[in-house]
Motif scaffolding. Structure first.
Motif, PDB file in Angstrom:
ATOM      1  N   LEU A  62       0.853  -1.192   0.000  1.00 14.38           N
ATOM      2  CA  LEU A  62       0.000   0.000   0.000  1.00 14.38           C
ATOM      3  C   LEU A  62       0.887   1.239   0.000  1.00 14.38           C
ATOM      4  O   LEU A  62       2.006   1.203   0.499  1.00 14.38           O
ATOM      5  N   PRO A  63       0.378   2.349  -0.509  1.00 17.27           N
ATOM      6  CA  PRO A  63       1.139   3.587  -0.393  1.00 17.27           C
ATOM      7  C   PRO A  63       1.288   3.981   1.073  1.00 17.27           C
ATOM      8  O   PRO A  63       0.372   3.799   1.878  1.00 17.27           O
ATOM      9  N   ILE A  64       2.439   4.543   1.395  1.00 14.03           N
ATOM     10  CA  ILE A  64       2.731   5.011   2.747  1.00 14.03           C
ATOM     11  C   ILE A  64       2.871   6.535   2.699  1.00 14.03           C
ATOM     12  O   ILE A  64       3.598   7.068   1.854  1.00 14.03           O
ATOM     13  N   ALA A  65       2.171   7.191   3.613  1.00 13.88           N
ATOM     14  CA  ALA A  65       2.297   8.636   3.769  1.00 13.88           C
ATOM     15  C   ALA A  65       3.032   8.913   5.072  1.00 13.88           C
ATOM     16  O   ALA A  65       2.927   8.139   6.022  1.00 13.88           O
ATOM     17  N   VAL A  66       3.767  10.014   5.099  1.00 12.16           N
ATOM     18  CA  VAL A  66       4.408  10.449   6.343  1.00 12.16           C
ATOM     19  C   VAL A  66       3.799  11.783   6.729  1.00 12.16           C
ATOM     20  O   VAL A  66       3.712  12.714   5.926  1.00 12.16           O
ATOM     21  N   ASP A  67       3.321  11.850   7.957  1.00  9.87           N
ATOM     22  CA  ASP A  67       2.695  13.047   8.499  1.00  9.87           C
ATOM     23  C   ASP A  67       3.780  13.875   9.189  1.00  9.87           C
ATOM     24  O   ASP A  67       4.146  13.610  10.327  1.00  9.87           O
ATOM     25  N   THR A  68       4.324  14.828   8.466  1.00  5.25           N
ATOM     26  CA  THR A  68       5.388  15.692   8.997  1.00  5.25           C
ATOM     27  C   THR A  68       5.333  17.042   8.314  1.00  5.25           C
ATOM     28  O   THR A  68       4.920  17.148   7.156  1.00  5.25           O
ATOM     29  N   TRP A  69       5.747  18.071   9.034  1.00  7.23           N
ATOM     30  CA  TRP A  69       5.871  19.395   8.426  1.00  7.23           C
ATOM     31  C   TRP A  69       7.330  19.740   8.163  1.00  7.23           C
ATOM     32  O   TRP A  69       7.635  20.809   7.661  1.00  7.23           O
ATOM     33  N   ARG A  70       8.239  18.809   8.448  1.00  7.92           N
ATOM     34  CA  ARG A  70       9.668  19.049   8.245  1.00  7.92           C
ATOM     35  C   ARG A  70      10.142  18.398   6.943  1.00  7.92           C
ATOM     36  O   ARG A  70      10.018  17.196   6.757  1.00  7.92           O
ATOM     37  N   ALA A  71      10.770  19.200   6.082  1.00  9.25           N
ATOM     38  CA  ALA A  71      11.302  18.670   4.829  1.00  9.25           C
ATOM     39  C   ALA A  71      12.383  17.624   5.090  1.00  9.25           C
ATOM     40  O   ALA A  71      12.500  16.649   4.345  1.00  9.25           O
ATOM     41  N   SER A  72      13.173  17.793   6.141  1.00  8.13           N
ATOM     42  CA  SER A  72      14.243  16.826   6.442  1.00  8.13           C
ATOM     43  C   SER A  72      13.664  15.454   6.781  1.00  8.13           C
ATOM     44  O   SER A  72      14.211  14.429   6.359  1.00  8.13           O
ATOM     45  N   ALA A  88      12.840   8.325   1.137  1.00  7.10           N
ATOM     46  CA  ALA A  88      13.932   7.393   0.835  1.00  7.10           C
ATOM     47  C   ALA A  88      13.657   6.011   1.421  1.00  7.10           C
ATOM     48  O   ALA A  88      14.096   4.995   0.863  1.00  7.10           O
ATOM     49  N   ALA A  89      12.904   5.960   2.528  1.00  8.70           N
ATOM     50  CA  ALA A  89      12.576   4.676   3.175  1.00  8.70           C
ATOM     51  C   ALA A  89      11.364   3.992   2.545  1.00  8.70           C
ATOM     52  O   ALA A  89      11.061   2.852   2.896  1.00  8.70           O
ATOM     53  N   GLY A  90      10.672   4.677   1.626  1.00  9.86           N
ATOM     54  CA  GLY A  90       9.563   4.029   0.939  1.00  9.86           C
ATOM     55  C   GLY A  90       8.227   4.741   0.975  1.00  9.86           C
ATOM     56  O   GLY A  90       7.268   4.297   0.357  1.00  9.86           O
ATOM     57  N   ALA A  91       8.119   5.859   1.699  1.00  8.90           N
ATOM     58  CA  ALA A  91       6.880   6.633   1.670  1.00  8.90           C
ATOM     59  C   ALA A  91       6.732   7.269   0.285  1.00  8.90           C
ATOM     60  O   ALA A  91       7.730   7.505  -0.412  1.00  8.90           O
ATOM     61  N   VAL A  92       5.498   7.545  -0.115  1.00  6.88           N
ATOM     62  CA  VAL A  92       5.244   8.162  -1.423  1.00  6.88           C
ATOM     63  C   VAL A  92       4.359   9.401  -1.318  1.00  6.88           C
ATOM     64  O   VAL A  92       4.037  10.021  -2.327  1.00  6.88           O
ATOM     65  N   VAL A  93       3.961   9.744  -0.073  1.00  4.68           N
ATOM     66  CA  VAL A  93       3.104  10.904   0.159  1.00  4.68           C
ATOM     67  C   VAL A  93       3.628  11.676   1.362  1.00  4.68           C
ATOM     68  O   VAL A  93       3.950  11.082   2.395  1.00  4.68           O
ATOM     69  N   GLY A  94       3.689  13.002   1.232  1.00  7.86           N
ATOM     70  CA  GLY A  94       3.971  13.871   2.362  1.00  7.86           C
ATOM     71  C   GLY A  94       2.673  14.510   2.813  1.00  7.86           C
ATOM     72  O   GLY A  94       1.994  15.165   2.025  1.00  7.86           O
ATOM     73  N   ASN A  95       2.311  14.299   4.065  1.00  8.11           N
ATOM     74  CA  ASN A  95       1.066  14.813   4.638  1.00  8.11           C
ATOM     75  C   ASN A  95       1.447  15.912   5.630  1.00  8.11           C
ATOM     76  O   ASN A  95       1.943  15.623   6.707  1.00  8.11           O
ATOM     77  N   ASP A  96       1.230  17.162   5.251  1.00  7.26           N
ATOM     78  CA  ASP A  96       1.776  18.292   5.997  1.00  7.26           C
ATOM     79  C   ASP A  96       0.680  19.142   6.627  1.00  7.26           C
ATOM     80  O   ASP A  96      -0.014  19.880   5.933  1.00  7.26           O
ATOM     81  N   ILE A  97       0.567  19.089   7.960  1.00  8.06           N
ATOM     82  CA  ILE A  97      -0.452  19.871   8.645  1.00  8.06           C
ATOM     83  C   ILE A  97      -0.135  21.356   8.683  1.00  8.06           C
ATOM     84  O   ILE A  97      -0.987  22.159   9.034  1.00  8.06           O
ATOM     85  N   SER A  98       1.076  21.743   8.311  1.00  5.54           N
ATOM     86  CA  SER A  98       1.430  23.163   8.337  1.00  5.54           C
ATOM     87  C   SER A  98       1.083  23.858   7.026  1.00  5.54           C
ATOM     88  O   SER A  98       1.247  25.072   6.913  1.00  5.54           O
TER      89      SER A  98
END
Length: 193
Positions: free
Chosen positions: A105-115, A122-132
């Motif tokens: 399944l696609p993996i999203a990471v919930d972060t507001w930090r670009a780093s 790089a670890a396999g997420a394909v979506v950036g979920n940014d609350i900011s």
């Protein structure tokens, strides 16, 4: 078409959402995102899935229940103790890696930090979920460089900042729509389709 000032007619130029190698037709149904908090103080689950075995069991449950994608967060949105980027990485990266190894399944990471986004992609997420709403000036470029999709959330002040008495100069729905349209435009300008 006559409509109330708060109603919205969504025009979907492409009825298909691309999340990494996965394709979803959104003409007839919404996607379901399974939320996985790697925080000891989550407002939602009070840290119930902070333990890694509990986290993986919850992920398996969400997949079995039909989640279309999984979202991993390492810092709660609300006020709380400071969480450094290093600590957020320690919480999120092993989780993204484990999910990638176990589920198709696609993996999203919930972060507001670009780093953190960069390492999670790089670890396999394909979506950036940014609350900011893309407050980090490198966020969209980082996502675009990796070919990742993004999610923006409306926020009035900023992550982890209390906002007990929000005041808007215009109707809330209009403010949210304007905010999100601007973020969508910024994402497209950065090269994210």
């Amino acid at each position: 078409m006559d409509s109330a000032p708060w109603s919205v007619v969504w025009e979907v130029p492409c009825p298909e959402v691309h999340l990494g190698p996965h394709r979803y037709d959104i003409r007839h149904r919404a996607l379901v995102m399974g939320i996985l908090n790697r925080t000891p103080d989550s407002f939602y689950d009070q840290g119930r899935y902070f333990d890694f075995d509990g986290f993986l069991a919850k992920a398996a449950e969400l997949v079995a229940e039909g989640a279309d994608l999984l979202d991993v967060g390492g810092v709660k949105a609300g006020p709380g103790p400071e969480v450094s980027a290093e600590e957020e990485l320690d919480r999120v990266i092993p989780a993204v890696t484990a999910l990638r190894e176990r589920f198709d399944l696609p993996i999203a990471v919930d972060t507001w930090r670009a780093s953190v986004l960069r390492e999670a992609l790089a670890a396999g997420a394909v979506v950036g979920n940014d609350i900011s709403g893309f407050a980090d000036p490198d966020y969209l470029a980082t996502a675009a460089a990796a070919g990742a999709s993004v999610v923006a959330t409306h926020i009035r002040i900023g992550p982890r900042v209390p906002d007990p008495d929000p005041v808007y100069d215009e109707p809330v729905v209009e403010a949210v729509l304007r905010f999100l349209r601007a973020r969508g435009g910024a994402a497209e300008a950065a090269g994210i389709p």
